[in-house]
Design a protein around this motif. Sequence first.
Motif: not given
Length: 451
Positions: A22-24, A26-30, A102-103
């Motif tokens: 979730k953190d990643c 939110t940071a815009g990562l795939k 998550l989805e």
Amino acid sequence: MAFQHFDVFVIGSGTAGKNIAKDCATAGLKVAIADNREFGGTCSNRGCDPKKVLLGVTEILYKASKLKNKGITKLPEVRWEDTMGWKETFVDAVPAATEKDLEKRGIIMYHQSPVFLDENTLSVEGKTVTADKIVIATGQVPTELKIPGRGHAQISDDFLNLEKLPKTMIFIGAGYIGMEFAHIAARFGVKVTVMEFFPRPLINFDEDMVEHLLKASEELGIEFIFNAEVNEIEKLQKNFRVNALQNGKKISAKAELVFNTAGRGPSIEGLDLEKGKVAFTKKGISVNKFLQNTTNKNVYACGDVSDSAGLALTPVSAYESEIVSANICREKSPLKIDYPFQPSVVFTLPNIASVGFSEKEAKEKGYNFTVEHKLVPEWFNSKRINEKVYAYKTLVDNKTGQIIGVHLAGPEAAEIINLFTLAMNSKTDVKQLKQMLFAYPTWGNDIKGMV
């Protein structure tokens, strides 16, 4: 066919894994996440949470039994089937709620444990995926008993899903899981036997506190067989027989059900870590101070599966996940893990709780310290509920006046230990602690009398 590529691929959907995913995201990562079991991890689905729900019923029995003939005239009746139904209301919705969360963040989910093909490539659900960063957060699984008949032993998952209780049970292993389940089963009327390789239960906890718990456990009717090297489980007509060697002599015990509670180890089997050049030990994935793998810098590990200085506890998993998230999202300025004092609790009745150093550890680290150890059933909080087991051991550094270790046994030890943890991690010394005002008469106020 082109490979599916992700910035981050997380293996494991428990506390650590889902937090990082979730953190990643939110940071815009795939981000992708995979789990070979129901999403949500051990603690929520088949560990801490459902266990604590079962404990809640036994807490009522425990308190009522202490006050029988002191206002309580009749003990409550309990029904295992109803308790299990209550427990299910806490766990049933966890997997679907986890996946929905998550989805909505755009995280791709896989319902299989992947295997490494090389340092940055995985095979999962018949697909080949690549990732810049791979996080292993698979937790732990029960350690297999390497003895004939080991398939006859059930595990903690099975205990938490028992539709009916047998009349007799054997637990192989007196660690925290074995002791907690033994207490729950015994209070529901099961005749419990615990077989342990070591000369006492809970070998990692303070011996004096454990001795208080052992006495209370025996009074509950739990039978202990120590120094027992279990070597076989046999299926009889109605029961199982567990054979062992005790000080060189053959011994055995029989029961309707046998549970393997001999410990847990890292869930890494089947990941093909060697192909990913991921170093590991018997304790888990090898990591450095950044929670990076020591041989594959694109792999991180956190939670119970990592061979780190963190205890195998859910709050520690969450803490480690914050470090991993930060180091993936802000790779140019990585954070080193710096562990605070970590409290640990055994949810028997009474509880056993600990934070900081043992006497042996404090001596090895060169501390000059004072130990205070007392059994205090005469203190008001224990006396008012007729509790005979209320004990503490505190270690105070003579140089700084700060608390460096606390070990407790008592009905509210799990809550009291949190106040000590707060004091220790904030470096509050004994003088400052004694000057604080707490509500009275509360268990928390008692900490001022323990130092």
